[in-house]
Write an enzyme that holds these catalytic residues in place. Structure first.
Site, PDB file in Angstrom:
ATOM      1  N   HIS A  62       0.936  -1.206  -0.051  1.00  0.00           N
ATOM      2  CA  HIS A  62       0.033  -0.050   0.122  1.00  0.00           C
ATOM      3  C   HIS A  62       0.862   1.235  -0.024  1.00  0.00           C
ATOM      4  CE1 HIS A  62      -3.781   1.935   1.412  1.00  0.00           C
ATOM      5  NE2 HIS A  62      -3.137   3.064   1.041  1.00  0.00           N
ATOM      6  N   LYS A 187      -8.840   0.056  -6.886  1.00  0.00           N
ATOM      7  CA  LYS A 187      -8.709   0.592  -5.705  1.00  0.00           C
ATOM      8  C   LYS A 187     -10.046   1.394  -5.443  1.00  0.00           C
ATOM      9  CE  LYS A 187      -7.376   2.569  -1.626  1.00  0.00           C
ATOM     10  NZ  LYS A 187      -6.305   3.372  -1.623  1.00  0.00           N
ATOM     11  N   ASP A 318       1.353   2.962   3.396  1.00  0.00           N
ATOM     12  CA  ASP A 318       0.474   4.241   2.887  1.00  0.00           C
ATOM     13  C   ASP A 318       1.294   5.474   2.855  1.00  0.00           C
ATOM     14  OD1 ASP A 318      -1.843   5.721   2.082  1.00  0.00           O
ATOM     15  OD2 ASP A 318      -2.971   5.431   3.986  1.00  0.00           O
TER      16      ASP A 318
HETATM   17 ZN   LIG Z   1      -3.593   5.055   1.044  1.00  0.00          ZN
END
Ligand SMILES: [Zn+2]
Length: 418
Positions: A62, A187, A318
């Site tokens: 991610h 996504k 992330d």
């Molecule tokens: Zn993200």
């Protein structure tokens, strides 16, 4: 030409470490892994590299190559795509330098940058990209402070993070638009988020009907769907629609964890970004700081529960802001250990388990095993004794990507293209 890597310890990604281990690389594949004592005899012209520790190249499941300098979607929307791509190009090199040889880009310029990496124009990990993030109008990948027409215009010219779509016909078009650009996965935002201004992380986004249509359309092209979700309603709706990976999962509870075990869905908890936002809350837009504080503790509990329940977990950080955090992706392994995983389980989350987050698109990667991709790294010390290795790009002394040496002590500095 065969390359031989002889290590004091080999960590295979899945299974127990091997004391005194040898890896043989032939072209872009691993041809042998096992104890040095029983390794095939050296052949003429092969190279030999001796290292303390050898293991598969890391995955980050991610990440975002978007070229955003601050966690501020409004300001980012005014950034030239060329500037953004230049920043993201530097992030790709940093990522590889940190020992990450494959990533899922779950929203950003990854689809385009993947080509530049694959053709050898710039150094970077192999990028499996989602393209633009499917978001409902007013959803997490919308930019709420801008006129709606601007957001749609940015998406249409390939800039901007989100692709706004509402109702079944529009979500189908959005999936097909990403597939047309060769997205390796889709996504979707199934709940509100932290970095977006006015939506609430607890609220479900998209109806069950829309989510089901997205998953079915992706599945027809052998693609999986990754769902951003914080609140439980979004997690449950995403799982019931058949998504394969849950991103963040902040409000995951017993019932949701049981459903994840039952469906085999993988959690990509992204603890890295939650810790990082909390540590830097003074530099955030006020709404981001407020929302990060809202989910941070609950997210930690959810991750511990998921570990205890045996939910399949893959590592992802992330990283959506450009800079030095790219390359420290290995730190997520330490976060997973802190949440209750064993060292080897956490390593597997960043190696052997990680390709499974691509479903039918998964490459043979993330393991030291004959026939697997020759994406291999060496470390200067054993991470099973010293966890400070994780997140320290300097601990990664050697990197082979597709069998090509792209980082070694003999050629320090920016990783080379492979
Ligand atoms: Zn993200």
């Amino acid at each position: 030409m065969r390359q031989r890597i002889v290590a004091e310890v080999g960590i295979p990604g899945r299974g127990e470490p091997v004391e005194g281990a040898t890896v043989l690389l032939e072209g872009a594949e691993i041809s042998w892994f096992g104890p040095t004592a029983v390794a095939p005899k050296p052949s003429d012209g092969e190279t030999v590299t001796e290292v303390p520790v050898v293991m598969p190249g890391l995955w980050d499941c991610h990440t975002h190559f978007v070229g955003m300098r601050n966690p501020d979607l409004e300001r980012y929307s005014l950034t030239s795509t060329v500037v953004a791509a230049a920043r993201a190009t530097a992030d790709l090199a940093r990522t590889l330098e940190g020992g990450v040889t494959s990533v899922r880009d779950v929203g950003g310029h990854g689809l385009q940058l993947a080509r530049a990496v694959a053709e050898g124009s710039i150094p970077g990990p192999t990028v499996h990209a989602a393209g633009q993030i499917l978001s409902m109008t007013g959803g997490h990948a919308d930019v709420h402070s801008l006129p709606l027409d601007w957001v749609n215009e940015l998406a249409a010219c390939g800039s901007g993070l989100g692709l706004l779509c509402d109702g079944v016909p529009e979500v189908l078009k959005a999936v097909r638009t990403n597939l047309r650009r060769n997205a390796r996965l889709i996504k979707v935002c199934a709940s509100g988020g932290v970095a977006s201004e006015v939506d609430h992380p607890m609220h479900q986004q998209f109806s069950p009907e829309e989510l089901g249509a997205i998953v079915a359309e992706a599945a027809r092209a052998d693609r999986i769907v990754a769902a951003h979700c914080h609140g439980k309603a979004g997690i449950m709706a995403a799982l019931e629609a058949g998504v394969s990976t849950i991103e963040h999962g902040s409000y995951l509870d017993e019932e949701a964890a049981d459903l994840m075990v039952q469906t085999g869905a993988i959690l990509v908890p992204t603890r890295f970004v939650v810790e990082d936002l909390m540590a830097n809350s003074g530099n955030l837009p006020a709404y981001v700081a407020r929302k990060a504080a809202l989910v941070a503790d609950r997210h930690e509990q959810a991750l511990k529960l998921a570990v205890a329940k045996g939910v399949r977990i893959a590592a992802g950080c992330d990283l959506f802001v450009s800079g030095e955090n790219h390359g420290r992706n290995g730190a997520e392994i330490r976060h997973l250990i802190n949440a209750g995983m064993t060292d080897l389980e956490a390593i597997a989350a960043a190696t052997a388990v990680a390709p499974e987050t691509l479903g039918p698109q998964a490459p043979s990667s993330g393991r030291l095993e004959a026939g697997y991709d020759a994406d291999v790294i060496a470390l200067d010390r054993n991470p099973l004794d010293d966890r400070s290795v994780w997140g320290d790009p300097g601990a990664v002394t050697h990197i082979w990507k597709s069998g090509m040496s792209v980082k070694s002590p003999q050629a320090p500095g920016t990783p080379r293209v492979s």
